[in-house]
Motif scaffolding. Structure first.
Motif, PDB file in Angstrom:
ATOM      1  N   SER A  70       0.842  -1.204   0.000  1.00 16.72           N
ATOM      2  CA  SER A  70       0.000   0.000   0.000  1.00 16.72           C
ATOM      3  C   SER A  70       0.873   1.248   0.000  1.00 16.72           C
ATOM      4  N   ILE A  71       0.411   2.279  -0.677  1.00 22.31           N
ATOM      5  CA  ILE A  71       1.142   3.541  -0.774  1.00 22.31           C
ATOM      6  C   ILE A  71       0.605   4.515   0.269  1.00 22.31           C
ATOM      7  N   GLN A  72       1.514   5.063   1.043  1.00 21.73           N
ATOM      8  CA  GLN A  72       1.154   6.003   2.104  1.00 21.73           C
ATOM      9  C   GLN A  72       1.753   7.364   1.782  1.00 21.73           C
ATOM     10  N   HIS A  73       0.911   8.366   1.690  1.00 17.95           N
ATOM     11  CA  HIS A  73       1.364   9.714   1.344  1.00 17.95           C
ATOM     12  C   HIS A  73       1.950  10.401   2.578  1.00 17.95           C
ATOM     13  N   THR A  74       3.151  10.947   2.400  1.00 18.67           N
ATOM     14  CA  THR A  74       3.857  11.616   3.497  1.00 18.67           C
ATOM     15  C   THR A  74       3.980  13.118   3.275  1.00 18.67           C
ATOM     16  N   GLY A  75       3.939  13.559   2.033  1.00 16.70           N
ATOM     17  CA  GLY A  75       4.114  14.965   1.728  1.00 16.70           C
ATOM     18  C   GLY A  75       5.561  15.423   1.744  1.00 16.70           C
ATOM     19  N   ARG A  76       6.494  14.530   2.038  1.00 17.29           N
ATOM     20  CA  ARG A  76       7.919  14.873   2.071  1.00 17.29           C
ATOM     21  C   ARG A  76       8.460  14.843   0.652  1.00 17.29           C
ATOM     22  N   PRO A  77       9.125  15.907   0.193  1.00 16.76           N
ATOM     23  CA  PRO A  77       9.586  15.975  -1.207  1.00 16.76           C
ATOM     24  C   PRO A  77      10.545  14.866  -1.605  1.00 16.76           C
ATOM     25  N   LEU A  78      11.339  14.354  -0.651  1.00 20.90           N
ATOM     26  CA  LEU A  78      12.330  13.336  -0.988  1.00 20.90           C
ATOM     27  C   LEU A  78      11.796  11.913  -0.831  1.00 20.90           C
ATOM     28  N   ASP A  79      10.516  11.771  -0.530  1.00 20.88           N
ATOM     29  CA  ASP A  79       9.898  10.441  -0.456  1.00 20.88           C
ATOM     30  C   ASP A  79       9.272  10.108  -1.808  1.00 20.88           C
ATOM     31  N   VAL A  80       9.618   8.941  -2.334  1.00 19.37           N
ATOM     32  CA  VAL A  80       9.026   8.492  -3.598  1.00 19.37           C
ATOM     33  C   VAL A  80       8.635   7.025  -3.458  1.00 19.37           C
ATOM     34  N   ALA A  81       7.533   6.670  -4.055  1.00 19.43           N
ATOM     35  CA  ALA A  81       7.069   5.283  -4.081  1.00 19.43           C
ATOM     36  C   ALA A  81       6.931   4.839  -5.533  1.00 19.43           C
ATOM     37  N   VAL A  82       7.356   3.632  -5.820  1.00 19.45           N
ATOM     38  CA  VAL A  82       7.213   3.090  -7.167  1.00 19.45           C
ATOM     39  C   VAL A  82       5.786   2.584  -7.330  1.00 19.45           C
ATOM     40  N   GLN A  83       5.104   3.115  -8.320  1.00 16.97           N
ATOM     41  CA  GLN A  83       3.721   2.698  -8.565  1.00 16.97           C
ATOM     42  C   GLN A  83       3.702   1.416  -9.379  1.00 16.97           C
ATOM     43  N   SER A  84       2.986   0.424  -8.898  1.00 16.00           N
ATOM     44  CA  SER A  84       2.883  -0.872  -9.559  1.00 16.00           C
ATOM     45  C   SER A  84       4.271  -1.524  -9.628  1.00 16.00           C
ATOM     46  N   GLU A  85       4.747  -1.886 -10.821  1.00 23.83           N
ATOM     47  CA  GLU A  85       6.005  -2.616 -10.966  1.00 23.83           C
ATOM     48  C   GLU A  85       7.162  -1.661 -11.220  1.00 23.83           C
ATOM     49  N   LYS A 140       7.318  12.299 -11.650  1.00 29.14           N
ATOM     50  CA  LYS A 140       6.814  10.928 -11.780  1.00 29.14           C
ATOM     51  C   LYS A 140       7.733  10.052 -12.615  1.00 29.14           C
ATOM     52  N   ASP A 141       8.447  10.654 -13.555  1.00 31.82           N
ATOM     53  CA  ASP A 141       9.345   9.867 -14.404  1.00 31.82           C
ATOM     54  C   ASP A 141      10.745   9.752 -13.823  1.00 31.82           C
ATOM     55  N   GLY A 142      10.944  10.261 -12.585  1.00 37.16           N
ATOM     56  CA  GLY A 142      12.242  10.169 -11.935  1.00 37.16           C
ATOM     57  C   GLY A 142      13.145  11.361 -12.149  1.00 37.16           C
ATOM     58  N   THR A 143      12.680  12.367 -12.885  1.00 34.13           N
ATOM     59  CA  THR A 143      13.498  13.551 -13.110  1.00 34.13           C
ATOM     60  C   THR A 143      13.672  14.327 -11.806  1.00 34.13           C
ATOM     61  N   VAL A 144      14.917  14.635 -11.461  1.00 31.23           N
ATOM     62  CA  VAL A 144      15.234  15.363 -10.231  1.00 31.23           C
ATOM     63  C   VAL A 144      15.524  16.815 -10.595  1.00 31.23           C
ATOM     64  N   PRO A 192      11.626   3.422 -19.104  1.00 30.05           N
ATOM     65  CA  PRO A 192      10.898   4.701 -19.015  1.00 30.05           C
ATOM     66  C   PRO A 192       9.435   4.547 -18.622  1.00 30.05           C
ATOM     67  N   LYS A 193       8.914   3.313 -18.587  1.00 30.79           N
ATOM     68  CA  LYS A 193       7.509   3.104 -18.246  1.00 30.79           C
ATOM     69  C   LYS A 193       7.255   3.071 -16.737  1.00 30.79           C
ATOM     70  N   VAL A 194       8.336   2.979 -15.943  1.00 28.69           N
ATOM     71  CA  VAL A 194       8.173   2.946 -14.483  1.00 28.69           C
ATOM     72  C   VAL A 194       7.742   4.339 -14.010  1.00 28.69           C
ATOM     73  N   VAL A 195       6.747   4.362 -13.135  1.00 32.57           N
ATOM     74  CA  VAL A 195       6.174   5.623 -12.658  1.00 32.57           C
ATOM     75  C   VAL A 195       6.333   5.722 -11.149  1.00 32.57           C
ATOM     76  N   LEU A 196       6.687   6.921 -10.697  1.00 36.20           N
ATOM     77  CA  LEU A 196       6.832   7.188  -9.275  1.00 36.20           C
ATOM     78  C   LEU A 196       5.639   7.974  -8.745  1.00 36.20           C
ATOM     79  N   VAL A 197       5.393   7.828  -7.456  1.00 33.09           N
ATOM     80  CA  VAL A 197       4.407   8.642  -6.754  1.00 33.09           C
ATOM     81  C   VAL A 197       5.186   9.582  -5.850  1.00 33.09           C
ATOM     82  N   GLU A 198       5.032  10.876  -6.058  1.00 39.08           N
ATOM     83  CA  GLU A 198       5.804  11.849  -5.298  1.00 39.08           C
ATOM     84  C   GLU A 198       5.224  12.043  -3.902  1.00 39.08           C
ATOM     85  N   GLY A 199       6.126  12.291  -2.939  1.00 35.87           N
ATOM     86  CA  GLY A 199       5.693  12.549  -1.577  1.00 35.87           C
ATOM     87  C   GLY A 199       4.972  11.384  -0.939  1.00 35.87           C
TER      88      GLY A 199
END
Length: 247
Positions: A70-85, A140-144, A192-199
């Motif tokens: 499960s994905i838990q939102h933290t609101g912290r800019p440096l927290d990222v979760a990988v969505q799905s695979e 979402k695409d990992g760009t910093v 490039p298909k991997v997607v991140l969830v920010e915060g």
């Protein structure tokens, strides 16, 4: 008689091994990005000078459960979760790559983007360095990207892109450090298909109820195997008494 002893003895031994695995999963039920370990029993024949008429039980680690947590939102800019695979890539001290779902990132004193465990987060061009006095944003695409803390500077600068990979699950293996690697030892290509969830952070995928039920079931199996050993001992004693009377 000895066939039953072989089966019960090895079954009891490896039942304790599975109990240790279940305990390890339960201990990591709240660990970010943790993937539950899975294992199973299998029968192995004993080969020797004669035919393999005996068999013993062996515990086999079949791999890991790669279902997402499960994905838990933290609101912290440096927290990222990988969505799905998909996986984040980290660089080990020997320069090799490893993969994790633990997206609780931080910046060290030298401005290098790292994991909570102190491993460098690898980008498409190597490690990612963050200039001082900057705010970090991860897309979402990992760009910093960074924005200077100076209010007079409003331009957004891109400093790198996280290397996100998605190799087949059957090609991955867990190391003793909890990180995953490819079985062939090579580096996985960026996807490039991997997607991140920010915060946000991904929780452990351990099913606590399932692991608790498994612990109870394994405890009952262990008791049953110990009773089989006791029965084998009693049968042996009774057989010895009968042979003594006949002699």
């Amino acid at each position: 008689m000895d066939r039953m002893i072989y089966t019960a003895m090895t079954g009891a031994l490896h039942t304790m091994t599975q109990q240790a695995t279940a305990s390890h999963n339960l201990a990591n039920a709240s660990t970010t990005g943790y993937r539950a370990q899975t294992d199973s029993f299998r029968a192995v024949p004993i080969y020797g000078d004669s035919l393999p008429t005996r068999a013993f039980v062996l515990d086999t680690t079949t791999g890991s459960d790669f279902s997402p947590g499960s994905i838990q939102h933290t609101g912290r800019p440096l927290d990222v979760a990988v969505q799905s695979e998909g996986w984040l890539t980290v660089q080990l001290e020997n320069g090799e790559e490893a993969y994790t779902r633990h997206g609780n990132l931080q910046i060290d004193a030298n401005g290098v983007l790292m994991t909570r465990d102190g491993l460098n987060v690898k980008g498409d061009g190597g490690v990612i360095a963050i200039p001082p006095d900057s705010r970090v944003m991860i897309a979402k695409d990992g760009t910093v990207s960074i924005v200077s803390d100076d209010s007079k500077v409003t331009a957004v600068s891109i400093v790198g892109r996280l290397k996100l990979v998605n190799p087949p699950a059957e090609e991955m293996i867990r190391g003793d450090d909890g990180l995953f690697r490819l079985k062939n030892g090579e580096a996985a290509p960026a996807d490039p298909k991997v997607v991140l969830v920010e915060g946000a952070l991904e929780g452990s995928n351990v099913n606590v109820i399932h692991e608790m039920v498994k612990m109870i079931s394994l405890a009952r199996q262990f008791d049953m195997q110990m009773k089989m050993l006791e029965n084998a001992q009693q049968n042996s004693q009774q057989a010895s008494e009968i042979l003594t009377l006949r002699s």
